[in-house]
Design a protein around this motif. Structure first.
Motif, PDB file in Angstrom:
ATOM      1  N   VAL A 138      -9.996 -12.769  -8.395  1.00  0.00           N
ATOM      2  CA  VAL A 138      -9.762 -12.282  -7.287  1.00  0.00           C
ATOM      3  C   VAL A 138     -11.122 -11.846  -6.594  1.00  0.00           C
ATOM      4  CG1 VAL A 138      -8.511 -10.317  -5.941  1.00  0.00           C
ATOM      5  CG2 VAL A 138      -7.341 -11.596  -7.677  1.00  0.00           C
ATOM      6  N   THR A 139     -12.013 -11.122  -7.203  1.00  0.00           N
ATOM      7  CA  THR A 139     -13.248 -10.600  -6.673  1.00  0.00           C
ATOM      8  C   THR A 139     -14.132 -11.886  -6.181  1.00  0.00           C
ATOM      9  OG1 THR A 139     -13.301  -8.666  -8.211  1.00  0.00           O
ATOM     10  CG2 THR A 139     -15.276  -9.225  -7.172  1.00  0.00           C
ATOM     11  N   ALA A 160     -13.062 -15.003  -5.418  1.00  0.00           N
ATOM     12  CA  ALA A 160     -12.395 -15.479  -4.477  1.00  0.00           C
ATOM     13  C   ALA A 160     -12.596 -14.670  -3.171  1.00  0.00           C
ATOM     14  CB  ALA A 160     -10.941 -15.739  -4.705  1.00  0.00           C
ATOM     15  N   SER A 161     -12.535 -13.300  -3.363  1.00  0.00           N
ATOM     16  CA  SER A 161     -12.807 -12.793  -2.105  1.00  0.00           C
ATOM     17  C   SER A 161     -14.288 -12.743  -1.532  1.00  0.00           C
ATOM     18  CB  SER A 161     -12.493 -10.958  -2.426  1.00  0.00           C
ATOM     19  OG  SER A 161     -11.124 -10.757  -3.038  1.00  0.00           O
ATOM     20  N   LEU A 162     -15.192 -12.585  -2.430  1.00  0.00           N
ATOM     21  CA  LEU A 162     -16.463 -12.862  -2.074  1.00  0.00           C
ATOM     22  C   LEU A 162     -16.723 -14.317  -1.158  1.00  0.00           C
ATOM     23  CD1 LEU A 162     -18.667 -11.479  -5.065  1.00  0.00           C
ATOM     24  CD2 LEU A 162     -18.511 -10.545  -3.104  1.00  0.00           C
ATOM     25  N   ALA A 192     -14.471 -16.066   0.130  1.00  0.00           N
ATOM     26  CA  ALA A 192     -13.739 -15.948   1.664  1.00  0.00           C
ATOM     27  C   ALA A 192     -14.455 -15.035   2.716  1.00  0.00           C
ATOM     28  CB  ALA A 192     -12.414 -15.387   1.426  1.00  0.00           C
ATOM     29  N   ILE A 193     -14.785 -14.058   2.256  1.00  0.00           N
ATOM     30  CA  ILE A 193     -15.516 -13.180   3.197  1.00  0.00           C
ATOM     31  C   ILE A 193     -16.966 -13.899   3.494  1.00  0.00           C
ATOM     32  CG2 ILE A 193     -16.970 -10.806   3.465  1.00  0.00           C
ATOM     33  CD1 ILE A 193     -14.929  -9.876   1.270  1.00  0.00           C
ATOM     34  N   SER A 195     -20.528 -10.331   2.171  1.00  0.00           N
ATOM     35  CA  SER A 195     -20.283 -10.378   0.916  1.00  0.00           C
ATOM     36  C   SER A 195     -20.717  -9.278  -0.169  1.00  0.00           C
ATOM     37  CB  SER A 195     -20.386 -11.768   0.186  1.00  0.00           C
ATOM     38  OG  SER A 195     -19.957 -12.777   0.771  1.00  0.00           O
ATOM     39  N   PHE A 234     -19.132  -5.991   0.337  1.00  0.00           N
ATOM     40  CA  PHE A 234     -17.816  -6.016  -0.294  1.00  0.00           C
ATOM     41  C   PHE A 234     -18.064  -5.548  -2.067  1.00  0.00           C
ATOM     42  CE2 PHE A 234     -14.823  -8.148  -3.065  1.00  0.00           C
ATOM     43  CZ  PHE A 234     -13.591  -7.703  -2.840  1.00  0.00           C
ATOM     44  N   ARG A 264     -16.580  -2.390  -3.493  1.00  0.00           N
ATOM     45  CA  ARG A 264     -15.628  -2.590  -4.842  1.00  0.00           C
ATOM     46  C   ARG A 264     -16.182  -1.611  -5.950  1.00  0.00           C
ATOM     47  NH1 ARG A 264     -11.501  -4.646  -6.890  1.00  0.00           N
ATOM     48  NH2 ARG A 264     -11.322  -6.142  -8.535  1.00  0.00           N
TER      49      ARG A 264
END
Length: 155
Positions: free
Chosen positions: A75-76, A78-80, A82-83, A111, A114, A118
């Motif tokens: 998830v981390t 994928a989030s990076l 996407a951001i 990113s 983020f 996190r």
């Protein structure tokens, strides 16, 4: 992009050693995931390899904890991604400069911010912002100018 197999095929899900597995990676055979996988040397698969090694190096107590750790890393990452994509695109539209390397720096910096959020660390966020931003910007500049890091020489 050409992806080269990094290791021979190995099986996760049995405690027996598989003949095609290398001795260095026999620790991975102890996990109870019924998958046959062949890790390959591609930049987009580094998170998978890192997540697997993290689970092997720091053995969790339960399978649920192992799944939670793997999901956390997935998830981390994928989030990076996407951001980075969203911020780069928004920056390109707002600045009316679609191929400007500064857009990629802004996306990489977002990113990195983020990552700092996190980890609850401002210094990690600043360092990640600068690091990811510079890598993204230089990657874009390299593509625009035809830089080559590997491969046969041009004749």
């Amino acid at each position: 992009m050409l992806c080269v197999p990094l290791y021979p095929k190995w099986v996760i899900g049995t405690s027996k050693k598989v003949k095609t597995a290398s001795k260095r990676h026999s620790l991975l055979l102890n996990w109870a995931l019924p998958l046959v996988i062949q890790p390959i040397f591609c930049p987009e698969n580094f998170w998978l390899i890192g997540s697997a090694y993290h689970i092997v190096a720091f053995k969790p107590d339960t399978a649920v904890e192992a799944l939670a750790r793997a999901a956390n890393g997935t998830v981390t990452m994928a989030s990076l991604g996407a951001i980075f994509g969203v911020v780069t695109c928004l920056s390109a539209h707002a600045r009316d400069a679609p191929d400007d390397p500064k857009n990629y720096f802004i996306g990489g910096c977002a990113s990195g911010a983020f990552v700092g959020a996190r980890t609850h660390s401002a210094m990690t966020g600043i360092a990640s912002c600068l690091g990811l931003g510079m890598v993204a910007m230089f990657t874009k500049v390299g593509k625009m100018e035809g830089w080559r890091l590997y491969g046969p020489p041009k004749l």
